[in-house]
Design an enzyme around this catalytic site. Structure first.
Site, PDB file in Angstrom:
ATOM      1  N   ASN A   1       0.867  -1.167   0.000  1.00 39.77           N
ATOM      2  CA  ASN A   1       0.000   0.000   0.000  1.00 39.77           C
ATOM      3  C   ASN A   1       0.908   1.222   0.000  1.00 39.77           C
ATOM      4  O   ASN A   1       1.487   1.571   1.032  1.00 39.77           O
ATOM      5  CB  ASN A   1      -0.907  -0.025   1.236  1.00 39.77           C
ATOM      6  CG  ASN A   1      -1.794   1.186   1.335  1.00 39.77           C
ATOM      7  OD1 ASN A   1      -1.762   2.085   0.505  1.00 39.77           O
ATOM      8  ND2 ASN A   1      -2.599   1.225   2.376  1.00 39.77           N
TER       9      ASN A   1
ATOM     10  N   LYS B   1       3.187   0.759   3.266  1.00 39.57           N
ATOM     11  CA  LYS B   1       2.821  -0.289   4.217  1.00 39.57           C
ATOM     12  C   LYS B   1       2.845  -1.610   3.459  1.00 39.57           C
ATOM     13  O   LYS B   1       2.494  -1.664   2.280  1.00 39.57           O
ATOM     14  CB  LYS B   1       1.452  -0.018   4.806  1.00 39.57           C
ATOM     15  CG  LYS B   1       1.435   1.245   5.658  1.00 39.57           C
ATOM     16  CD  LYS B   1       0.058   1.507   6.220  1.00 39.57           C
ATOM     17  CE  LYS B   1       0.106   2.743   7.062  1.00 39.57           C
ATOM     18  NZ  LYS B   1      -0.510   3.896   6.443  1.00 39.57           N
TER      19      LYS B   1
ATOM     20  N   ARG C   1      -2.441  -1.921  -3.501  1.00 41.33           N
ATOM     21  CA  ARG C   1      -3.602  -1.058  -3.317  1.00 41.33           C
ATOM     22  C   ARG C   1      -3.346   0.184  -4.159  1.00 41.33           C
ATOM     23  O   ARG C   1      -2.325   0.864  -3.986  1.00 41.33           O
ATOM     24  CB  ARG C   1      -3.766  -0.690  -1.848  1.00 41.33           C
ATOM     25  CG  ARG C   1      -4.935   0.219  -1.619  1.00 41.33           C
ATOM     26  CD  ARG C   1      -5.056   0.586  -0.164  1.00 41.33           C
ATOM     27  NE  ARG C   1      -6.156   1.500   0.012  1.00 41.33           N
ATOM     28  CZ  ARG C   1      -6.182   2.432   0.935  1.00 41.33           C
ATOM     29  NH1 ARG C   1      -5.181   2.563   1.770  1.00 41.33           N
ATOM     30  NH2 ARG C   1      -7.216   3.229   1.038  1.00 41.33           N
TER      31      ARG C   1
ATOM     32  N   ASP D   1      -9.111   1.278  -5.067  1.00 42.68           N
ATOM     33  CA  ASP D   1     -10.038   1.837  -4.065  1.00 42.68           C
ATOM     34  C   ASP D   1     -11.307   2.333  -4.703  1.00 42.68           C
ATOM     35  O   ASP D   1     -12.397   2.096  -4.200  1.00 42.68           O
ATOM     36  CB  ASP D   1      -9.390   3.013  -3.339  1.00 42.68           C
ATOM     37  CG  ASP D   1      -8.344   2.614  -2.348  1.00 42.68           C
ATOM     38  OD1 ASP D   1      -8.121   1.405  -2.156  1.00 42.68           O
ATOM     39  OD2 ASP D   1      -7.731   3.518  -1.748  1.00 42.68           O
TER      40      ASP D   1
END
Length: 160
Positions: A16, A23, A97, A154
């Protein structure tokens, strides 16, 4: 020797890339199981006083360090370097992500040249996040050119 619950399946790395952080988490996916193996972060990318940490499945610290991480490429390389020698498995695939895939990408998609071109064209819509996501994808491809990568968007969760 691997524990019995990790004998089947493979490892999946999840990344991410935020505006100033990376992350990551490594999971072992078996036929009926999902086992967290490690997670961590590189914080303050592009800023002074960067921080990298990595912890095991039991949340015990495995590595920690401070430095300047000038880009998400440097952050991904630092995360891979921190994980070396810890006995973690090589990932079989990487999931990223990604904030936005435009109108064309509304579900998870394999990272291929056409997708990367589209993401570059969409940077104006998410200038804080898309450049970092692209750098993360490119850093993984440079380190593991044969590894499949998937982008999960997202914005796809907000469409109906």
């Amino acid at each position: 020797m691997q524990p019995a619950h990790l004998a089947d399946g493979h490892a999946i790395l999840c990344l991410n890339s935020g505006s100033s952080s990376l992350k990551f988490a490594l999971y072992h996916l078996g036929e009926q199981t999902e086992v967290p193996l490690a997670d961590g972060a590189v914080e303050r990318i592009g800023l002074d006083g960067g921080h990298l940490w990595l912890r095991g499945a039991d949340h015990a610290p495995l590595r920690e360090g401070h430095g300047d991480f000038s880009s998400h490429v440097v952050a991904v390389e630092a995360a891979f370097a921190a994980a070396q020698g810890l006995g973690l498995p090589r990932p079989a695939a990487v999931g990223h992500r990604v904030v936005h895939g435009g109108s064309e990408y509304t579900a998870p998609a394999r990272v291929e040249p056409r997708l990367l071109t589209t993401l570059r064209q969409l940077i104006a819509f998410a200038p804080l996040h898309l450049p970092g996501a692209l750098q993360g994808i490119e850093a993984v491809a440079a380190r593991f050119p044969d590894l499949p990568q998937v982008a999960c968007f997202d914005a796809a969760f907000h469409r109906r």
